[in-house]
Design an enzyme around this catalytic site. Structure first.
Site, PDB file in Angstrom:
ATOM      1  N   LYS A  44       0.805  -1.202   0.000  1.00  0.00           N
ATOM      2  CA  LYS A  44       0.000   0.000   0.000  1.00  0.00           C
ATOM      3  C   LYS A  44       0.844   1.260   0.000  1.00  0.00           C
ATOM      4  O   LYS A  44       0.354   2.359  -0.257  1.00  0.00           O
ATOM      5  CB  LYS A  44      -0.862   0.014   1.268  1.00  0.00           C
ATOM      6  CG  LYS A  44      -1.794  -1.154   1.374  1.00  0.00           C
ATOM      7  CD  LYS A  44      -2.487  -1.139   2.763  1.00  0.00           C
ATOM      8  CE  LYS A  44      -2.687  -2.521   3.254  1.00  0.00           C
ATOM      9  NZ  LYS A  44      -2.977  -2.595   4.681  1.00  0.00           N
ATOM     10  N   GLU A 100       7.435   2.508  -6.438  1.00  0.00           N
ATOM     11  CA  GLU A 100       7.684   2.069  -5.061  1.00  0.00           C
ATOM     12  C   GLU A 100       7.738   3.269  -4.121  1.00  0.00           C
ATOM     13  O   GLU A 100       8.154   4.356  -4.527  1.00  0.00           O
ATOM     14  CB  GLU A 100       9.037   1.346  -5.001  1.00  0.00           C
ATOM     15  CG  GLU A 100       8.952  -0.155  -5.021  1.00  0.00           C
ATOM     16  CD  GLU A 100       8.480  -0.753  -3.699  1.00  0.00           C
ATOM     17  OE1 GLU A 100       7.821  -0.067  -2.893  1.00  0.00           O
ATOM     18  OE2 GLU A 100       8.761  -1.936  -3.486  1.00  0.00           O
ATOM     19  N   ASP A 101       7.366   3.049  -2.880  1.00  0.00           N
ATOM     20  CA  ASP A 101       7.518   4.113  -1.887  1.00  0.00           C
ATOM     21  C   ASP A 101       8.979   4.261  -1.478  1.00  0.00           C
ATOM     22  O   ASP A 101       9.532   5.348  -1.482  1.00  0.00           O
ATOM     23  CB  ASP A 101       6.612   3.865  -0.666  1.00  0.00           C
ATOM     24  CG  ASP A 101       6.780   2.474  -0.052  1.00  0.00           C
ATOM     25  OD1 ASP A 101       7.533   1.643  -0.594  1.00  0.00           O
ATOM     26  OD2 ASP A 101       6.148   2.220   0.986  1.00  0.00           O
ATOM     27  N   ASP A 104      14.559  -0.277   0.526  1.00  0.00           N
ATOM     28  CA  ASP A 104      15.252  -0.395   1.805  1.00  0.00           C
ATOM     29  C   ASP A 104      16.250  -1.560   1.688  1.00  0.00           C
ATOM     30  O   ASP A 104      17.334  -1.377   1.139  1.00  0.00           O
ATOM     31  CB  ASP A 104      14.160  -0.630   2.863  1.00  0.00           C
ATOM     32  CG  ASP A 104      14.656  -0.648   4.286  1.00  0.00           C
ATOM     33  OD1 ASP A 104      15.626   0.054   4.582  1.00  0.00           O
ATOM     34  OD2 ASP A 104      14.064  -1.357   5.118  1.00  0.00           O
ATOM     35  N   LYS A 132      16.990   4.170   0.597  1.00  0.00           N
ATOM     36  CA  LYS A 132      17.708   4.092   1.878  1.00  0.00           C
ATOM     37  C   LYS A 132      18.912   3.176   1.671  1.00  0.00           C
ATOM     38  O   LYS A 132      18.906   2.013   2.086  1.00  0.00           O
ATOM     39  CB  LYS A 132      16.754   3.491   2.917  1.00  0.00           C
ATOM     40  CG  LYS A 132      16.897   4.063   4.315  1.00  0.00           C
ATOM     41  CD  LYS A 132      16.179   3.199   5.334  1.00  0.00           C
ATOM     42  CE  LYS A 132      14.752   3.611   5.584  1.00  0.00           C
ATOM     43  NZ  LYS A 132      14.132   2.815   6.681  1.00  0.00           N
ATOM     44  N   PHE A 153      13.623   5.483  10.282  1.00  0.00           N
ATOM     45  CA  PHE A 153      12.323   4.942   9.892  1.00  0.00           C
ATOM     46  C   PHE A 153      11.358   6.089   9.671  1.00  0.00           C
ATOM     47  O   PHE A 153      11.097   6.887  10.565  1.00  0.00           O
ATOM     48  CB  PHE A 153      11.781   3.959  10.932  1.00  0.00           C
ATOM     49  CG  PHE A 153      10.733   3.063  10.339  1.00  0.00           C
ATOM     50  CD1 PHE A 153      11.082   1.947   9.597  1.00  0.00           C
ATOM     51  CD2 PHE A 153       9.380   3.371  10.478  1.00  0.00           C
ATOM     52  CE1 PHE A 153      10.109   1.145   8.995  1.00  0.00           C
ATOM     53  CE2 PHE A 153       8.409   2.569   9.891  1.00  0.00           C
ATOM     54  CZ  PHE A 153       8.773   1.458   9.154  1.00  0.00           C
ATOM     55  N   ASP A 160       3.942   3.578   6.242  1.00  0.00           N
ATOM     56  CA  ASP A 160       3.327   3.275   7.537  1.00  0.00           C
ATOM     57  C   ASP A 160       4.312   2.737   8.554  1.00  0.00           C
ATOM     58  O   ASP A 160       5.406   2.282   8.220  1.00  0.00           O
ATOM     59  CB  ASP A 160       2.252   2.196   7.349  1.00  0.00           C
ATOM     60  CG  ASP A 160       2.855   0.810   7.108  1.00  0.00           C
ATOM     61  OD1 ASP A 160       3.686   0.677   6.192  1.00  0.00           O
ATOM     62  OD2 ASP A 160       2.527  -0.126   7.856  1.00  0.00           O
ATOM     63  N   ARG A 166      -0.277   6.516   7.448  1.00  0.00           N
ATOM     64  CA  ARG A 166      -0.236   6.579   5.982  1.00  0.00           C
ATOM     65  C   ARG A 166      -0.856   7.856   5.431  1.00  0.00           C
ATOM     66  O   ARG A 166      -0.465   8.325   4.372  1.00  0.00           O
ATOM     67  CB  ARG A 166      -0.979   5.382   5.367  1.00  0.00           C
ATOM     68  CG  ARG A 166      -0.264   4.048   5.558  1.00  0.00           C
ATOM     69  CD  ARG A 166      -0.862   3.027   4.588  1.00  0.00           C
ATOM     70  NE  ARG A 166      -0.582   1.646   4.942  1.00  0.00           N
ATOM     71  CZ  ARG A 166       0.503   0.972   4.578  1.00  0.00           C
ATOM     72  NH1 ARG A 166       1.432   1.566   3.875  1.00  0.00           N
ATOM     73  NH2 ARG A 166       0.670  -0.289   4.924  1.00  0.00           N
TER      74      ARG A 166
HETATM   75  P1  IMP Z   1      12.576  -3.677   1.280  1.00  0.00           P
HETATM   76  O1  IMP Z   1      11.974  -4.931   0.762  1.00  0.00           O
HETATM   77  O2  IMP Z   1      13.327  -3.891   2.577  1.00  0.00           O
HETATM   78  O3  IMP Z   1      13.380  -2.891   0.286  1.00  0.00           O
HETATM   79  O4  IMP Z   1      11.421  -2.770   1.781  1.00  0.00           O
HETATM   80  C1  IMP Z   1      10.486  -2.291   0.970  1.00  0.00           C
HETATM   81  C2  IMP Z   1       9.233  -1.948   1.722  1.00  0.00           C
HETATM   82  O5  IMP Z   1       9.426  -1.823   3.133  1.00  0.00           O
HETATM   83  C3  IMP Z   1       8.778  -0.606   1.269  1.00  0.00           C
HETATM   84  O6  IMP Z   1       8.001  -0.707   0.108  1.00  0.00           O
HETATM   85  C4  IMP Z   1       8.050  -0.081   2.463  1.00  0.00           C
HETATM   86  O7  IMP Z   1       6.687  -0.468   2.435  1.00  0.00           O
HETATM   87  C5  IMP Z   1       8.731  -0.714   3.649  1.00  0.00           C
HETATM   88  N1  IMP Z   1       9.691   0.228   4.293  1.00  0.00           N
HETATM   89  C6  IMP Z   1      11.036   0.244   4.218  1.00  0.00           C
HETATM   90  N2  IMP Z   1      11.583   1.243   4.917  1.00  0.00           N
HETATM   91  C7  IMP Z   1      10.533   1.918   5.451  1.00  0.00           C
HETATM   92  C8  IMP Z   1      10.425   3.095   6.277  1.00  0.00           C
HETATM   93  O8  IMP Z   1      11.397   3.764   6.648  1.00  0.00           O
HETATM   94  N3  IMP Z   1       9.157   3.449   6.613  1.00  0.00           N
HETATM   95  C9  IMP Z   1       8.041   2.770   6.219  1.00  0.00           C
HETATM   96  N4  IMP Z   1       8.097   1.689   5.439  1.00  0.00           N
HETATM   97  C10 IMP Z   1       9.327   1.266   5.058  1.00  0.00           C
HETATM   98 MG    MG Z   2       4.934  -0.777   4.569  1.00  0.00          MG
END
Ligand code: IMP
Ligand code: MG
Length: 182
Positions: A44, A100-101, A104, A132, A153, A160, A166
């Protein structure tokens, strides 16, 4: 500012500037395409960014949605993103733009890339609101990042913590005590 936040990372106005710049980049890339690209919102978290972004573009696009969950209610990725809701339409031979938001660890992006490429997309481009890089676990990155952040974070504008925050119209750093007390 919401009381659970330590500071603001992007104001409403700054978000608008970032969205406009990203839309311009995408118009430059897809403006002369014969067939409309398929924009996919990774739900989301990317929903606010996605809606603002496609509305700021001049190029006709098609849209679809996929819900991916990696966190449960923690602030650490599980490493095994789960497809909670799949796309409605096939991606075969399509120019796909994944929105993508935040990237990470990179696990979610890797999963999406493998899935969409595996289904025979013609091209695969990723636009992310945040990057990040300090937390990356797999060697992958978006083609376009709006903003790079430190290892903090963040919440708001779609992002969220445990499904909260959100709908904040800005993005801020969540106080550590909120997620460390659990
Ligand atoms: P990844 O798979 O670790 O790259 O994370 C991707 C997903 O983790 C993102 O699409 C976010 O929904 C969530 N996410 C990663 N870092 C944050 C943050 O700082 N705040 C909120 N959601 C995060
Ligand atoms: Mg999330």
């Amino acid at each position: 500012m919401n009381k659970d936040l330590e500071s603001i990372v992007l104001t409403k106005e700054q978000i608008k500037e970032k969205v406009t710049a990203a839309a311009k980049w995408l118009d430059g890339k897809y403006g002369s395409c014969e067939n409309p690209p398929l924009f996919i919102s990774v739900l989301k978290g990317s929903v606010m960014f996605f809606c603002d972004l496609v509305r700021e573009m001049q190029t006709p696009v098609q849209i679809d949605f996929m819900t991916v969950s990696s966190y449960g209610s923690n602030s650490e990725s599980s490493g095994m993103p789960k497809i909670v809701m799949d796309l409605a339409a096939p991606v075969k031979d399509r120019d796909v733009v994944l929105v993508e938001d935040i990237v990470d660890s990179g696990y979610t992006l890797q999963r999406m890339r493998d899935l969409i490429s595996g289904r025979g997309a013609k091209s695969f481009t990723v636009v992310a609101l945040f990057d990040k890089p300090a937390r990356r676990k797999v060697d992958i990155k978006a083609d376009y990042n709006c903003f790079e952040i430190e290892d903090e974070f963040i919440v708001g504008y779609g992002l969220d913590y445990a499904q909260q925050y959100r709908n904040l119209p800005y993005v801020g750093i969540l106080k550590r005590e909120i997620y460390e007390k659990k």
